[in-house]
Design a protein around this motif. Structure first.
Motif, PDB file in Angstrom:
ATOM      1  N   HIS A  74       1.337  -1.437   0.239  1.00 27.84           N
ATOM      2  CA  HIS A  74      -0.237  -0.342  -0.297  1.00 27.84           C
ATOM      3  C   HIS A  74       0.606   0.964  -0.353  1.00 27.84           C
ATOM      4  CE1 HIS A  74      -3.299  -2.252   2.214  1.00 27.84           C
ATOM      5  NE2 HIS A  74      -3.267  -2.748   0.140  1.00 27.84           N
ATOM      6  N   VAL A  75       0.075   2.299  -0.527  1.00 28.00           N
ATOM      7  CA  VAL A  75       0.669   3.345  -0.439  1.00 28.00           C
ATOM      8  C   VAL A  75      -0.317   4.271   0.058  1.00 28.00           C
ATOM      9  CG1 VAL A  75       1.178   5.680  -1.506  1.00 28.00           C
ATOM     10  CG2 VAL A  75       1.876   3.963  -2.357  1.00 28.00           C
ATOM     11  N   MET A  76       0.116   5.091   1.185  1.00 25.54           N
ATOM     12  CA  MET A  76      -0.852   6.177   1.865  1.00 25.54           C
ATOM     13  C   MET A  76       0.069   7.522   1.337  1.00 25.54           C
ATOM     14  SD  MET A  76      -1.124   4.919   5.307  1.00 25.54           S
ATOM     15  CE  MET A  76      -2.405   6.166   5.824  1.00 25.54           C
ATOM     16  N   GLY A  77      -0.684   8.964   1.151  1.00 24.06           N
ATOM     17  CA  GLY A  77      -0.421   9.952   1.080  1.00 24.06           C
ATOM     18  C   GLY A  77      -1.145  10.955   1.818  1.00 24.06           C
TER      19      GLY A  77
ATOM     20  N   TYR B 281      -5.727  15.790   4.582  1.00 26.49           N
ATOM     21  CA  TYR B 281      -5.879  14.727   4.057  1.00 26.49           C
ATOM     22  C   TYR B 281      -4.961  14.318   4.289  1.00 26.49           C
ATOM     23  CZ  TYR B 281     -10.769  16.988   2.797  1.00 26.49           C
ATOM     24  OH  TYR B 281     -11.365  18.014   2.997  1.00 26.49           O
ATOM     25  N   CYS B 282      -5.585  12.389   4.823  1.00 23.25           N
ATOM     26  CA  CYS B 282      -4.388  11.360   4.582  1.00 23.25           C
ATOM     27  C   CYS B 282      -5.635  10.566   3.462  1.00 23.25           C
ATOM     28  CB  CYS B 282      -3.974  10.873   6.018  1.00 23.25           C
ATOM     29  SG  CYS B 282      -5.678  10.253   6.640  1.00 23.25           S
ATOM     30  N   GLY B 283      -4.488  10.105   3.231  1.00 23.79           N
ATOM     31  CA  GLY B 283      -5.412   8.855   2.233  1.00 23.79           C
ATOM     32  C   GLY B 283      -4.200   7.546   2.021  1.00 23.79           C
TER      33      GLY B 283
ATOM     34  N   ASP C 245      -8.316   5.124  -2.035  1.00 25.95           N
ATOM     35  CA  ASP C 245      -9.014   4.063  -2.263  1.00 25.95           C
ATOM     36  C   ASP C 245     -10.105   4.505  -0.588  1.00 25.95           C
ATOM     37  OD1 ASP C 245      -7.367   2.255  -2.793  1.00 25.95           O
ATOM     38  OD2 ASP C 245      -9.366   1.340  -3.819  1.00 25.95           O
ATOM     39  N   TYR C 246      -9.001   5.062   0.098  1.00 21.39           N
ATOM     40  CA  TYR C 246      -9.605   5.674   1.703  1.00 21.39           C
ATOM     41  C   TYR C 246      -9.221   6.760   1.749  1.00 21.39           C
ATOM     42  CZ  TYR C 246     -10.345   0.299   1.895  1.00 21.39           C
ATOM     43  OH  TYR C 246     -11.185  -0.823   2.209  1.00 21.39           O
TER      44      TYR C 246
END
Length: 123
Positions: free
Chosen positions: A31-34, A94-96, A111-112
């Motif tokens: 996964h990648v978080m941004g 925002y984090c995603g 996705d989230y």
């Protein structure tokens, strides 16, 4: 997965803030978080991203050298350390989470999302 962003606030120009994003649920190494931000009447824009497993990082040119993205895998937390803040950094942040692919700079592929936290930088 649920994401909860926090840490925003009011800061003077050249000040610092650290944003946090707590994730519930399993985050995989692939996964990648941004972090993205959205100013009034503007589109959501990419700020930074990190590959959850290996920790590779990516930054928008506008924040490179001032912001640092990191993660704590044990705590399932994402961070954004912001320094040398400028009034133009004012936005809701925002984090995603991106489950697959390399389109980490494009919000439509995430996705989230967390609920956002307001950052206001005064001049």
């Amino acid at each position: 997965v649920q994401l909860q962003a926090s840490g925003g606030g009011l800061v003077q120009a050249e000040g610092s803030l650290r944003l946090s994003c707590a994730a519930s649920g399993r985050i995989f190494s692939s996964h990648v978080m941004g972090w993205f931000r959205q100013a009034p009447e503007k589109e959501r824009e990419f700020v930074a991203a990190i590959r959850w497993g290996v920790g590779g990082t990516y930054y928008a040119d506008s924040v490179k050298g001032r912001f640092t993205i990191s993660r704590d895998k044990a705590e399932n937390k994402l961070y954004l350390q912001m320094a040398s803040l400028k009034p133009k950094d004012t936005a809701v942040y925002y984090c995603g989470l991106l489950r697959r692919g390399d389109n980490f700079a494009y919000s439509q592929y995430y996705d989230y999302w967390g609920q956002g936290t307001q950052v206001t930088v005064s001049s």
